[in-house]
Write a protein that holds these residues in place. Structure first.
Motif, PDB file in Angstrom:
ATOM      1  N   THR A   1      22.790  46.470  12.354  1.00  0.00           N
ATOM      2  CA  THR A   1      23.649  46.406  13.535  1.00  0.00           C
ATOM      3  C   THR A   1      23.617  45.020  14.158  1.00  0.00           C
ATOM      4  OG1 THR A   1      23.336  48.761  14.003  1.00  0.00           O
ATOM      5  CG2 THR A   1      24.071  47.377  15.827  1.00  0.00           C
ATOM      6  N   LEU A   2      22.422  44.448  14.282  1.00  0.00           N
ATOM      7  CA  LEU A   2      22.295  43.106  14.842  1.00  0.00           C
ATOM      8  C   LEU A   2      23.051  42.081  14.008  1.00  0.00           C
ATOM      9  CD1 LEU A   2      18.518  42.995  15.879  1.00  0.00           C
ATOM     10  CD2 LEU A   2      20.496  43.165  17.400  1.00  0.00           C
ATOM     11  N   ARG A   3      22.906  42.149  12.701  1.00  0.00           N
ATOM     12  CA  ARG A   3      23.580  41.193  11.828  1.00  0.00           C
ATOM     13  C   ARG A   3      25.091  41.368  11.881  1.00  0.00           C
ATOM     14  NH1 ARG A   3      19.589  41.467   6.485  1.00  0.00           N
ATOM     15  NH2 ARG A   3      17.862  40.267   7.417  1.00  0.00           N
ATOM     16  N   SER A   4      25.521  42.625  11.947  1.00  0.00           N
ATOM     17  CA  SER A   4      26.959  42.881  12.023  1.00  0.00           C
ATOM     18  C   SER A   4      27.549  42.347  13.308  1.00  0.00           C
ATOM     19  CB  SER A   4      27.221  44.391  11.914  1.00  0.00           C
ATOM     20  OG  SER A   4      28.581  44.689  12.076  1.00  0.00           O
ATOM     21  N   ASP A   5      26.851  42.617  14.425  1.00  0.00           N
ATOM     22  CA  ASP A   5      27.344  42.136  15.719  1.00  0.00           C
ATOM     23  C   ASP A   5      27.334  40.613  15.796  1.00  0.00           C
ATOM     24  OD1 ASP A   5      27.739  44.704  16.503  1.00  0.00           O
ATOM     25  OD2 ASP A   5      25.949  44.853  17.758  1.00  0.00           O
TER      26      ASP A   5
ATOM     27  N   THR B   1      14.047  53.866   8.468  1.00  0.00           N
ATOM     28  CA  THR B   1      15.515  53.926   8.511  1.00  0.00           C
ATOM     29  C   THR B   1      16.047  53.311   9.794  1.00  0.00           C
ATOM     30  OG1 THR B   1      15.545  55.933   7.146  1.00  0.00           O
ATOM     31  CG2 THR B   1      17.511  55.465   8.462  1.00  0.00           C
ATOM     32  N   GLN B   2      15.433  53.651  10.915  1.00  0.00           N
ATOM     33  CA  GLN B   2      15.877  53.111  12.203  1.00  0.00           C
ATOM     34  C   GLN B   2      15.747  51.596  12.261  1.00  0.00           C
ATOM     35  OE1 GLN B   2      14.404  55.194  15.751  1.00  0.00           O
ATOM     36  NE2 GLN B   2      13.995  56.971  14.463  1.00  0.00           N
ATOM     37  N   ILE B   3      14.668  51.073  11.717  1.00  0.00           N
ATOM     38  CA  ILE B   3      14.463  49.616  11.734  1.00  0.00           C
ATOM     39  C   ILE B   3      15.555  48.923  10.932  1.00  0.00           C
ATOM     40  CG2 ILE B   3      12.945  47.749  10.977  1.00  0.00           C
ATOM     41  CD1 ILE B   3      10.570  49.594  11.631  1.00  0.00           C
ATOM     42  N   TYR B   4      15.835  49.442   9.728  1.00  0.00           N
ATOM     43  CA  TYR B   4      16.856  48.808   8.890  1.00  0.00           C
ATOM     44  C   TYR B   4      18.255  48.979   9.481  1.00  0.00           C
ATOM     45  CZ  TYR B   4      13.594  47.640   5.168  1.00  0.00           C
ATOM     46  OH  TYR B   4      12.566  47.076   4.441  1.00  0.00           O
ATOM     47  N   GLU B   5      18.521  50.127  10.101  1.00  0.00           N
ATOM     48  CA  GLU B   5      19.817  50.316  10.755  1.00  0.00           C
ATOM     49  C   GLU B   5      19.986  49.349  11.926  1.00  0.00           C
ATOM     50  OE1 GLU B   5      19.983  54.415  11.849  1.00  0.00           O
ATOM     51  OE2 GLU B   5      20.765  55.060   9.897  1.00  0.00           O
ATOM     52  N   PHE B   6      18.918  49.169  12.699  1.00  0.00           N
ATOM     53  CA  PHE B   6      18.971  48.235  13.826  1.00  0.00           C
ATOM     54  C   PHE B   6      19.186  46.808  13.327  1.00  0.00           C
ATOM     55  CE2 PHE B   6      16.569  45.651  17.065  1.00  0.00           C
ATOM     56  CZ  PHE B   6      17.546  45.742  18.049  1.00  0.00           C
ATOM     57  N   GLN B   7      18.516  46.463  12.254  1.00  0.00           N
ATOM     58  CA  GLN B   7      18.687  45.132  11.665  1.00  0.00           C
ATOM     59  C   GLN B   7      20.133  44.930  11.222  1.00  0.00           C
ATOM     60  OE1 GLN B   7      17.161  44.358   7.628  1.00  0.00           O
ATOM     61  NE2 GLN B   7      15.988  42.632   8.510  1.00  0.00           N
TER      62      GLN B   7
END
Length: 315
Positions: free
Chosen positions: A81-85, A73-79
């Motif tokens: 977030t990066l794409r959104s930013d 979950t953390q990996i996909y959330e981080f991914q």
């Protein structure tokens, strides 16, 4: 480690068999088994007890199942977030006092988004002192907070522009059942009170404007102390005592009769709802503020304001 190995392992947990998990992951069973083995090699431990059938996980794997799920979950959330930013412009940060975040913020945010539909907003719900500090340190672009006439936010005009948005009041309330009890209505019995800490904004406002009058009329006993209005509301709803709470926060409870105002001994404390817009956050924020003031000013000119609407004028 490859992320697909982790997804394979979670599929194996969910299905309970190699064949079903391989089908779910759209790979052959031999390829799927090799990927599970690669995950074990990377971790340096055995996750599957291959000496038994049907499929069993090792005690170590069972113990850390939740951690495997959390890691994915953390990996996909981080991914995400990066794409959104990467794809969007930085958002404006709004620091909101907890009580206002609970009832007023959604409406205010909807108004701001109607003025600038493409603008992103990030919300920080904090206590009042921390919200003010976030604005002062440049970590927030907008501050949404309560004030009284005697208790301002001490935000210097060179730092931010203040706009009054509305009014509210702290009112002393208790549950309907408690209001009917003999001990609660008996002036010779102590009044159970749910309080804000003395150093908090609401605590100071109540001690300045309302508590002395109450203590002159009744003995009190402190049942609970909390910084959070929603927490005191919950305590009031289960008949633990009376509490001063923002009227708009508990409007539905009052309408449904779950809470009642204790007007006989509790004076209300008038509140202003104000927003501070940082003067140093760039053109986007200044444009938003200009549109907000223009909309409210135009509305006032087109229609003479009622007493409630008069509070919407800029300070």
């Amino acid at each position: 480690m490859e992320l697909k190995w982790l997804d394979d392992y979670l599929a194996l947990i969910e299905t309970g068999s190699f064949s079903a998990a391989a089908e779910k992951r759209h790979v052959s069973q031999p390829a799927f088994s090799r990927r599970i083995q690669q995950l074990e090699d990377w971790a340096g431990v055995s996750l599957i007890d291959r000496s038994r059938k049907p499929l069993r996980f090792t005690p170590l794997a069972a113990k850390h199942e939740a951690a495997f799920r959390s890691l994915a979950t953390q990996i996909y959330e981080f991914q995400a977030t990066l794409r959104s930013d990467a794809n969007q412009t930085p958002g404006l940060v709004m620091a909101a006092q907890h009580s206002l975040a609970a009832w007023y913020l959604p409406t205010f945010l909807e108004e701001l988004r109607s003025l600038m539909p493409d603008q992103r907003f990030r919300i920080r719900s904090e206590n009042r002192d921390e919200s003010v500090a976030l604005l002062a340190r440049g970590h927030a672009d907008i501050l949404l907070t309560y004030e009284t006439r005697q208790t301002q936010s001490d935000v210097p005009p060179q730092l931010a522009t203040c706009c009054q948005l509305g009014e509210d009041a702290l009112v002393l309330v208790a549950s309907a059942r408690l209001c009917k009890s003999e001990d609660f209505t008996n002036p010779k019995r102590p009044l159970p009170l749910l309080c804000f800490p003395p150093e908090s904004f609401f605590g100071q406002a109540i001690r300045t404007h309302a508590l002395p009058e109450l203590m002159h009329a009744r003995l009190i006993t402190i049942q609970c102390v909390s910084e959070f209005s929603l927490g005191l509301r919950e305590m009031a709803l289960i008949h633990q005592g009376a509490a001063w709470l923002p009227r708009n926060l508990i409007a539905q409870d009052l309408q449904e009769g779950k809470l009642r105002e204790v007007q006989s001994v509790g004076s209300e404390v008038p509140l202003k709802i104000v927003a501070y817009f940082s003067n140093h956050s760039g053109r986007a924020l200044q444009g938003l503020l200009a549109q907000l003031l223009a909309r409210r000013g135009a509305h006032s000119k087109a229609n003479p304001p009622t007493q409630a609407e008069a509070s919407l004028a800029p300070e």
